[in-house]
Design an enzyme around this catalytic site. Structure first.
Site: not given
Length: 317
Positions: A103, A230, A292
């Protein structure tokens, strides 16, 4: 799990948590997690590589899990995480390492690799391949309502998450990220609303696993986790033309049902071989039905892929 030990290292003014297993003289591997994960996401892989004669190290990033938060979480950056990785390896007297990442941990890993190629014996990434930030901006635009775009907005995720207890937030994210569809909310909908309360956990993710994650996010909160990845800019690794080449042997493992492949341009970038402009010594493996969280979903298969890679590249250590 009882064989995994835990210690805290004082680095860069913070006390960082490191889980580890395996003997100190053995070739070392450092595992870098993504979100909503912490060191625990690597539990299956750590035990497998230790049993094969390697030393496995899995830190919680600053502000994640049991590691101290930075003094100003809203200013945390990828640079901080990379510097922490270097400091952890120095404190443990590890001069060369295999890097395993998933990730957004892939961005931490490749930033570390490009800046410290002499320290890297090989790289395994899960869920995504290396892409320089300049290339990412050149290729892709995030769809409206995609969770990444929503969580980049200060306060949006905090208000969304704040409607629920921490365990429910982690549960919802694991459910969402396990699906093959991209988590995209309608205009008047929040990301947490995409999961019905009655939705079961993925079959490979237990209530005990959820409780472990939830307890650690109860401690850390989500403030640093929302900043990185983020809201923080990735390291400046140059333009598309100038980015350094990753020389180390590399393997990418991707679940064929990973929603990240649906981000426009991502699958084409990997399958077309464009990624090899930056990572020429690359092998890509797709796992049928993999999500994922392919390393937690199919741990035995992923472990074998990693061990085969390590066996082929032991000479580089």
């Amino acid at each position: 799990m009882d064989k995994i030990s835990h210690r805290f290292l004082q680095v860069n003014g913070l006390k960082l948590h490191v889980a580890e297993i395996g003997s100190e003289p053995a070739p070392a591997m450092i595992f870098l997690h993504g979100f909503p994960e912490i060191w625990y996401t690597w539990r299956h892989q750590m035990i497998a590589v230790a049993n094969a004669g390697f030393r496995a190290i899995a830190p919680d990033y600053r502000g994640y899990g049991l590691s101290d938060p930075p003094a100003e979480p809203d200013k945390a950056s990828y640079d901080d995480f990379v510097i922490d990785i270097v400091s952890i390896l120095d404190r443990l007297a590890i001069s060369k390492v295999f890097v395993i990442a998933k990730d957004f941990g892939v961005w931490v890993a490749y930033s570390f690799v490009i800046l410290h190629q002499e320290k890297v014996a090989g790289i395994v990434t899960l869920g995504t391949a290396f892409m320089p930030p300049a290339a990412y901006k050149h290729h892709f635009a995030l769809p409206e309502g995609f969770y990444v775009a929503r969580w980049q907005e200060p306060g949006r995720a905090e208000n969304d998450f704040g409607r629920f207890d921490v365990k429910t937030v982690v549960r919802n994210i694991y459910i969402l990220f396990s699906r093959s569809e991209m988590p995209i909310a309608d205009e008047n909908q929040e990301i947490m609303d995409l999961v019905e309360p009655s939705t079961p956990l993925p079959s490979w993710f237990t209530e005990e696993d959820l409780a472990t994650y939830a307890a650690l996010y109860e401690k850390s909160g989500f403030q640093t986790a929302l900043q990185v990845p983020y809201r923080s800019s990735r390291l400046n690794l140059g333009s598309i033309e100038q980015v350094p080449i990753v020389k180390a042997p590399t393997m990418v493992i991707i679940g064929e049902e990973d929603y990240a492949l649906k981000v426009p341009g991502v699958d084409e970038y990997i399958r077309s071989g464009e990624v090899k402009k930056y990572v020429p010594n690359l092998e890509t493996i797709y796992v049928p039905n993999g999500s994922h969280f392919v390393h937690e979903q199919f741990p035995d298969h992923v472990n074998q892929l990693i061990l085969t890679f390590l066996d082929h590249n032991k000479y580089a250590y």
